[in-house]
Scaffold this active site. Structure first.
Site, PDB file in Angstrom:
ATOM      1  N   LYS A  41     -10.602  -4.115 -10.295  1.00 40.67           N
ATOM      2  CA  LYS A  41     -10.961  -2.697 -10.169  1.00 40.67           C
ATOM      3  C   LYS A  41      -9.778  -1.811 -10.513  1.00 40.67           C
ATOM      4  CE  LYS A  41     -12.445  -2.683  -5.954  1.00 40.67           C
ATOM      5  NZ  LYS A  41     -12.857  -4.038  -5.696  1.00 40.67           N
ATOM      6  N   LYS A  65       0.833  -1.204   0.000  1.00 36.69           N
ATOM      7  CA  LYS A  65       0.000   0.000   0.000  1.00 36.69           C
ATOM      8  C   LYS A  65       0.874   1.263   0.000  1.00 36.69           C
ATOM      9  CE  LYS A  65      -4.078  -2.138   1.914  1.00 36.69           C
ATOM     10  NZ  LYS A  65      -4.637  -2.675   3.129  1.00 36.69           N
ATOM     11  N   LYS A 109      -6.208  -9.953 -15.992  1.00 34.55           N
ATOM     12  CA  LYS A 109      -7.057 -10.300 -14.855  1.00 34.55           C
ATOM     13  C   LYS A 109      -8.077  -9.174 -14.598  1.00 34.55           C
ATOM     14  CE  LYS A 109      -7.176 -10.666  -9.936  1.00 34.55           C
ATOM     15  NZ  LYS A 109      -6.833 -10.032  -8.724  1.00 34.55           N
TER      16      LYS A 109
HETATM   17  P1  ADP Z   1      -9.996  -6.206  -7.209  1.00 36.49           P
HETATM   18  O1  ADP Z   1      -8.785  -6.812  -7.888  1.00 36.49           O
HETATM   19  O2  ADP Z   1     -11.040  -5.826  -8.192  1.00 36.49           O
HETATM   20  O3  ADP Z   1      -9.634  -5.073  -6.255  1.00 36.49           O
HETATM   21  P2  ADP Z   1     -10.261  -7.727  -4.809  1.00 36.49           P
HETATM   22  O4  ADP Z   1      -8.774  -7.806  -4.668  1.00 36.49           O
HETATM   23  O5  ADP Z   1     -11.031  -6.834  -3.880  1.00 36.49           O
HETATM   24  O6  ADP Z   1     -10.622  -7.350  -6.323  1.00 36.49           O
HETATM   25  O7  ADP Z   1     -10.829  -9.203  -4.745  1.00 36.49           O
HETATM   26  C1  ADP Z   1     -11.855  -9.652  -3.899  1.00 36.49           C
HETATM   27  C2  ADP Z   1     -11.996 -11.156  -4.103  1.00 36.49           C
HETATM   28  O8  ADP Z   1     -12.356 -11.452  -5.472  1.00 36.49           O
HETATM   29  C3  ADP Z   1     -10.704 -11.932  -3.844  1.00 36.49           C
HETATM   30  O9  ADP Z   1     -11.018 -13.144  -3.184  1.00 36.49           O
HETATM   31  C4  ADP Z   1     -10.147 -12.221  -5.218  1.00 36.49           C
HETATM   32  O10 ADP Z   1      -9.380 -13.399  -5.257  1.00 36.49           O
HETATM   33  C5  ADP Z   1     -11.404 -12.335  -6.075  1.00 36.49           C
HETATM   34  N1  ADP Z   1     -11.117 -11.870  -7.444  1.00 36.49           N
HETATM   35  C6  ADP Z   1     -10.920 -10.581  -7.818  1.00 36.49           C
HETATM   36  N2  ADP Z   1     -10.692 -10.491  -9.154  1.00 36.49           N
HETATM   37  C7  ADP Z   1     -10.730 -11.757  -9.641  1.00 36.49           C
HETATM   38  C8  ADP Z   1     -10.576 -12.322 -10.956  1.00 36.49           C
HETATM   39  N3  ADP Z   1     -10.351 -11.574 -12.023  1.00 36.49           N
HETATM   40  N4  ADP Z   1     -10.690 -13.674 -11.087  1.00 36.49           N
HETATM   41  C9  ADP Z   1     -10.943 -14.446 -10.002  1.00 36.49           C
HETATM   42  N5  ADP Z   1     -11.105 -13.973  -8.746  1.00 36.49           N
HETATM   43  C10 ADP Z   1     -10.999 -12.644  -8.543  1.00 36.49           C
END
Ligand code: ADP
Ligand code: TRP
Length: 321
Positions: A192, A110, A189
């Site tokens: 967000k 972070k 992937k």
């Molecule tokens: P982001 O990358 O959008 O910020 P997060 O890190 O908040 O998403 O992820 C929240 C949950 O969703 C986690 O358990 C993560 O492994 C899952 N997740 C997020 N993006 C994906 C993806 N593209 N494919 C599979 N699982 C995902």
């Protein structure tokens, strides 16, 4: 099995979140004693806009309820509604060696992203340990980036138990190895932070526009296409059983249909899959009082477990009362 996890109130959820995390969690409701909360106090470490934090907290609740979190099966609450977690956070802080936190990747990542270091950001894993240990969770489903935080929780709990007897249950992290990564509209992937998401609750027009932007190769309508390198196919697969996947693959390989056709088909799949959830989301968004009541009831149930536990902990460390 007591399973506990927290889902950050960080804005709209996307298909990656759903197929990578939420769906597995909903399945756990059927088999485990599930504790699910919205860690708004953790979100405060990085989210400094009060209106957005508040709106996101309610929106996370309405999204999870709409997707199938059942408050009759699952204890579902907002972290800040059970204040005992903050008392435990302080007590655990006194059992947390600085070195343990200094090694945390989450904190370093972070800071590297330019977030200003503050004390809460640094002690984030201790609050997470309090979340887990207050409810004696055995299993903690988390994404890969959170495994180290569960390890820190274990270290703190073991140290505490060594001094005071078996007060805490030692939890285990659970990550889904076999879950495939859901690609975003650019093929990377879905995340967000990459701005390539397809959110679950878009309007039909927005959904169509988003799917229209999925990157595809330049094969013409007539030419056969390779489904296994196509981003549209990779997303469509998530909504189809084995037979339907094979049928779709054959349509790709046969030629005669353009990427536009397949995109229109994907749009229908996503739209239909979430139809009943969308209705619930509309309902909850118009009846926020019901959400607040559900969360209040959840916090009440969570506190029934937290209160005797914090009492035991106070006594074990010698807090007067
Ligand atoms: P982001 O990358 O959008 O910020 P997060 O890190 O908040 O998403 O992820 C929240 C949950 O969703 C986690 O358990 C993560 O492994 C899952 N997740 C997020 N993006 C994906 C993806 N593209 N494919 C599979 N699982 C995902
Ligand atoms: N830190 C977790 C995340 O960012 C959210 C969280 C807070 C959590 N407390 C928790 C997850 C306790 C599991 C258990 O995703």
């Amino acid at each position: 099995m007591r399973t506990l996890t927290g889902i950050q109130p960080s804005g709209a959820l996307h298909l990656g979140n759903y197929f990578g995390a939420i769906k597995q969690m909903l399945d756990l409701q059927q088999t485990d004693e599930l504790f699910l909360f919205i860690p708004n106090l953790h979100a405060l470490t990085t989210l400094k806009n009060p209106q957005i934090l508040k709106t996101n907290t309610i929106d996370a609740a309405s999204t999870l309820l709409s997707l199938g979190v059942d408050p009759n099966k699952t204890i579902f609450w907002v972290q800040s509604d059970v204040k005992e977690v903050l008392e435990l956070y302080w007590i655990l802080s006194a059992y947390t060696p600085m070195g343990l936190l200094e090694r945390a990747h989450g904190y370093k990542d972070k800071i590297a992203k330019g977030i200003l270091p503050n004390h809460a950001l640094f002690s984030y894993p201790v609050l997470m340990a309090a979340d887990i240990l207050l409810y004696s969770a055995n299993m903690v489903p988390v994404g890969k980036d959170q495994i180290q935080h569960v390890e820190i929780t274990r270290d703190i709990a073991i140290k505490f138990n060594n001094d005071h007897g078996d007060i805490f249950t030692i939890p285990e992290a659970k990550t889904e190895e076999e879950i495939a990564l859901v690609p975003g509209i650019d093929g990377a992937k879905m995340s967000k932070s990459y701005g390539n998401t397809i959110d679950i609750f878009l309007s039909e027009k927005e959904l169509k526009a988003k799917i229209g932007k999925i990157v595809t190769d330049s094969t013409s309508v007539e030419e056969p296409k390779d489904p296994y390198t196509c981003n549209v196919f990779a997303l469509a697969k998530l909504f189809l059983d084995k037979n339907a996947q094979e049928e779709l693959a054959k349509r790709y390989q046969k030629g005669g249909e353009g990427h536009g056709h397949f995109k229109a088909y994907l749009k229908e799949l996503v739209w239909d899959y979430f139809a009943s959830h969308r209705e619930k989301k509309d309902y909850y968004d118009k009846h926020q009082d019901e959400i607040i009541d559900i969360l209040r009831e959840g916090a009440y149930k969570a506190r029934e477990i937290a209160l005797p536990m914090i009492d035991k902990i106070r006594q074990s460390v010698g807090i007067y009362r």
